[in-house]
Design an enzyme around this catalytic site. Structure first.
Site, PDB file in Angstrom:
ATOM      1  N   VAL A  99       0.880  -1.170   0.000  1.00 30.25           N
ATOM      2  CA  VAL A  99       0.000   0.000   0.000  1.00 30.25           C
ATOM      3  C   VAL A  99       0.920   1.224   0.000  1.00 30.25           C
ATOM      4  O   VAL A  99       1.926   1.251   0.723  1.00 30.25           O
ATOM      5  CB  VAL A  99      -0.925   0.005   1.244  1.00 30.25           C
ATOM      6  CG1 VAL A  99      -1.729   1.301   1.319  1.00 30.25           C
ATOM      7  CG2 VAL A  99      -1.861  -1.200   1.206  1.00 30.25           C
ATOM      8  N   GLU A 109       5.537 -15.673   2.670  1.00 27.33           N
ATOM      9  CA  GLU A 109       6.689 -15.440   3.533  1.00 27.33           C
ATOM     10  C   GLU A 109       6.717 -13.966   3.872  1.00 27.33           C
ATOM     11  O   GLU A 109       6.430 -13.130   3.021  1.00 27.33           O
ATOM     12  CB  GLU A 109       8.007 -15.738   2.806  1.00 27.33           C
ATOM     13  CG  GLU A 109       8.301 -17.192   2.617  1.00 27.33           C
ATOM     14  CD  GLU A 109       8.405 -17.527   1.143  1.00 27.33           C
ATOM     15  OE1 GLU A 109       8.571 -16.602   0.324  1.00 27.33           O
ATOM     16  OE2 GLU A 109       8.293 -18.716   0.819  1.00 27.33           O
ATOM     17  N   ASN A 164       8.636  -7.551  10.291  1.00 28.80           N
ATOM     18  CA  ASN A 164       7.526  -6.785   9.693  1.00 28.80           C
ATOM     19  C   ASN A 164       6.222  -7.024  10.482  1.00 28.80           C
ATOM     20  O   ASN A 164       5.298  -7.690  10.023  1.00 28.80           O
ATOM     21  CB  ASN A 164       7.358  -7.168   8.219  1.00 28.80           C
ATOM     22  CG  ASN A 164       6.488  -6.193   7.449  1.00 28.80           C
ATOM     23  OD1 ASN A 164       5.771  -5.375   8.040  1.00 28.80           O
ATOM     24  ND2 ASN A 164       6.530  -6.269   6.136  1.00 28.80           N
ATOM     25  N   TYR A 207      -1.898 -10.218   8.362  1.00 34.57           N
ATOM     26  CA  TYR A 207      -2.144 -11.597   7.912  1.00 34.57           C
ATOM     27  C   TYR A 207      -2.821 -12.426   9.004  1.00 34.57           C
ATOM     28  O   TYR A 207      -3.694 -13.236   8.712  1.00 34.57           O
ATOM     29  CB  TYR A 207      -0.838 -12.253   7.462  1.00 34.57           C
ATOM     30  CG  TYR A 207      -0.132 -11.510   6.340  1.00 34.57           C
ATOM     31  CD1 TYR A 207      -0.853 -10.952   5.288  1.00 34.57           C
ATOM     32  CD2 TYR A 207       1.253 -11.351   6.336  1.00 34.57           C
ATOM     33  CE1 TYR A 207      -0.211 -10.267   4.268  1.00 34.57           C
ATOM     34  CE2 TYR A 207       1.901 -10.665   5.320  1.00 34.57           C
ATOM     35  CZ  TYR A 207       1.166 -10.116   4.291  1.00 34.57           C
ATOM     36  OH  TYR A 207       1.801  -9.439   3.293  1.00 34.57           O
TER      37      TYR A 207
HETATM   38  C1  LIG Z   1       1.647  -4.311   5.169  1.00 38.14           C
HETATM   39  C2  LIG Z   1       0.761  -3.268   4.445  1.00 38.14           C
HETATM   40  C3  LIG Z   1       0.435  -3.811   3.056  1.00 38.14           C
HETATM   41  C4  LIG Z   1      -0.528  -3.073   5.245  1.00 38.14           C
HETATM   42  O1  LIG Z   1      -1.397  -2.220   4.524  1.00 38.14           O
HETATM   43  P1  LIG Z   1      -2.375  -1.186   5.268  1.00 38.14           P
HETATM   44  O2  LIG Z   1      -3.324  -0.659   4.281  1.00 38.14           O
HETATM   45  O3  LIG Z   1      -1.574  -0.210   6.023  1.00 38.14           O
HETATM   46  O4  LIG Z   1      -3.093  -2.175   6.315  1.00 38.14           O
HETATM   47  P2  LIG Z   1      -4.571  -2.021   6.884  1.00 38.14           P
HETATM   48  O5  LIG Z   1      -4.859  -0.592   7.155  1.00 38.14           O
HETATM   49  O6  LIG Z   1      -5.491  -2.790   6.013  1.00 38.14           O
HETATM   50  O7  LIG Z   1      -4.392  -2.763   8.275  1.00 38.14           O
HETATM   51  C5  LIG Z   1      -4.806  -4.077   8.490  1.00 38.14           C
HETATM   52  C6  LIG Z   1      -4.189  -4.562   9.800  1.00 38.14           C
HETATM   53  O8  LIG Z   1      -2.775  -4.506   9.739  1.00 38.14           O
HETATM   54  C7  LIG Z   1      -2.291  -4.132  11.020  1.00 38.14           C
HETATM   55  N1  LIG Z   1      -1.637  -2.822  10.952  1.00 38.14           N
HETATM   56  C8  LIG Z   1      -1.810  -1.842  10.044  1.00 38.14           C
HETATM   57  N2  LIG Z   1      -0.983  -0.811  10.318  1.00 38.14           N
HETATM   58  C9  LIG Z   1      -0.290  -1.165  11.397  1.00 38.14           C
HETATM   59  C10 LIG Z   1       0.716  -0.531  12.152  1.00 38.14           C
HETATM   60  N3  LIG Z   1       1.193   0.672  11.823  1.00 38.14           N
HETATM   61  N4  LIG Z   1       1.254  -1.201  13.212  1.00 38.14           N
HETATM   62  C11 LIG Z   1       0.806  -2.438  13.537  1.00 38.14           C
HETATM   63  N5  LIG Z   1      -0.162  -3.081  12.852  1.00 38.14           N
HETATM   64  C12 LIG Z   1      -0.694  -2.452  11.813  1.00 38.14           C
HETATM   65  C13 LIG Z   1      -3.439  -4.048  11.935  1.00 38.14           C
HETATM   66  O9  LIG Z   1      -3.648  -5.317  12.516  1.00 38.14           O
HETATM   67  C14 LIG Z   1      -4.541  -3.699  10.998  1.00 38.14           C
HETATM   68  O10 LIG Z   1      -5.785  -4.057  11.477  1.00 38.14           O
HETATM   69  P3  LIG Z   1      -6.648  -2.968  12.319  1.00 38.14           P
HETATM   70  O11 LIG Z   1      -6.798  -1.769  11.440  1.00 38.14           O
HETATM   71  O12 LIG Z   1      -7.929  -3.692  12.566  1.00 38.14           O
HETATM   72  O13 LIG Z   1      -5.863  -2.693  13.542  1.00 38.14           O
HETATM   73  C15 LIG Z   1       1.489  -1.900   4.332  1.00 38.14           C
HETATM   74  O14 LIG Z   1       1.889  -1.505   5.621  1.00 38.14           O
HETATM   75  C16 LIG Z   1       2.659  -1.896   3.389  1.00 38.14           C
HETATM   76  O15 LIG Z   1       2.521  -1.657   2.199  1.00 38.14           O
HETATM   77  N6  LIG Z   1       3.885  -2.129   3.925  1.00 38.14           N
HETATM   78  C17 LIG Z   1       5.091  -2.132   3.127  1.00 38.14           C
HETATM   79  C18 LIG Z   1       5.176  -3.345   2.233  1.00 38.14           C
HETATM   80  C19 LIG Z   1       5.109  -4.623   3.009  1.00 38.14           C
HETATM   81  O16 LIG Z   1       5.708  -4.765   4.061  1.00 38.14           O
HETATM   82  N7  LIG Z   1       4.364  -5.579   2.453  1.00 38.14           N
HETATM   83  C20 LIG Z   1       4.201  -6.890   3.024  1.00 38.14           C
HETATM   84  C21 LIG Z   1       5.318  -7.735   2.581  1.00 38.14           C
HETATM   85  S1  LIG Z   1       5.053  -9.457   3.008  1.00 38.14           S
END
Ligand SMILES: CC(C)(COP(=O)(O)OP(=O)(O)OC[C@H]1O[C@@H](n2cnc3c(N)ncnc32)[C@H](O)[C@@H]1OP(=O)(O)O)[C@@H](O)C(=O)NCCC(=O)NCCS
Length: 155
Positions: free
Chosen positions: A76, A108, A113, A120
């Site tokens: 995202v 994985e 992270n 997940y």
């Molecule tokens: C991982 C990623 C895709 C999550 O996307 P996002 O749109 O921010 O996530 P969401 O808003 O849908 O959050 C879903 C859940 O993730 C967790 N989450 C989201 N942001 C978080 C934060 N800053 N700290 C801890 N948990 C978090 C929470 O459990 C959240 O659920 P909740 O809103 O009910 O608390 C995003 O942070 C990203 O692009 N990260 C960089 C790339 C990456 O690491 N990809 C995964 C590689 S395997």
């Protein structure tokens, strides 16, 4: 920015330049242009782009290996995180994978992270095993996660 306009579409080559920009600032080992181009023709792959107001905001993909959906990339855009877009993207990917015959899912993720691991787990993945020093760039461990029953899955 109108989150309500979020929609998911199949990867198209016109989105790749923007995706490469996001990919560069996101991952320590970013995918190449070629890697994304390969997804355009991947017979057993699903690769989706999240658009908000028509702009690339998220992207991710799975490969379907027999009956298993393997998540290959989920991102995202940085300024849009924490608003549920990642969760929606995963639900879209896994729902599509299920309609293509996947009965379980794996991925994985880097052990550090925590955000992704939490996302997940909330979707029903469990931590199956750890692959020690899996990532060549910094020798970080990978957590292997599994969602065992995609057929009955109701996120
Ligand atoms: C991982 C990623 C895709 C999550 O996307 P996002 O749109 O921010 O996530 P969401 O808003 O849908 O959050 C879903 C859940 O993730 C967790 N989450 C989201 N942001 C978080 C934060 N800053 N700290 C801890 N948990 C978090 C929470 O459990 C959240 O659920 P909740 O809103 O009910 O608390 C995003 O942070 C990203 O692009 N990260 C960089 C790339 C990456 O690491 N990809 C995964 C590689 S395997």
């Amino acid at each position: 920015m109108m989150l309500a306009t979020l929609r998911f579409v199949a990867l198209d080559k016109t989105y790749i330049p923007k995706i490469l920009e996001i990919e560069q600032v996101t991952h320590t080992a970013p995918w190449s242009q070629r890697s994304f181009e390969n997804e355009l023709e991947h017979k057993y792959g699903i690769f989706l782009v999240g658009l908000i107001d028509g702009e690339v905001s998220a992207y991710g993909g799975v490969w379907i290996l027999v009956d298993e959906a393997h998540v290959t990339n989920v991102v995202v855009k940085e300024n849009l995180r924490g608003q549920g877009i990642g969760r929606k993207l995963m639900i879209e990917l896994l729902t599509k994978a299920r309609t293509k015959g996947a009965v379980c899912a794996t991925l994985e993720v880097r052990a550090t992270n925590a955000t992704a691991i939490q996302l997940y787990e909330k979707l029903g993945f469990i931590q199956a095993t750890v692959r020690k020093q899996y990532y060549p760039d910094n020798k970080e461990d990978a957590v292997v996660m599994m969602l065992n029953d995609l057929v009955k899955w109701a996120p």
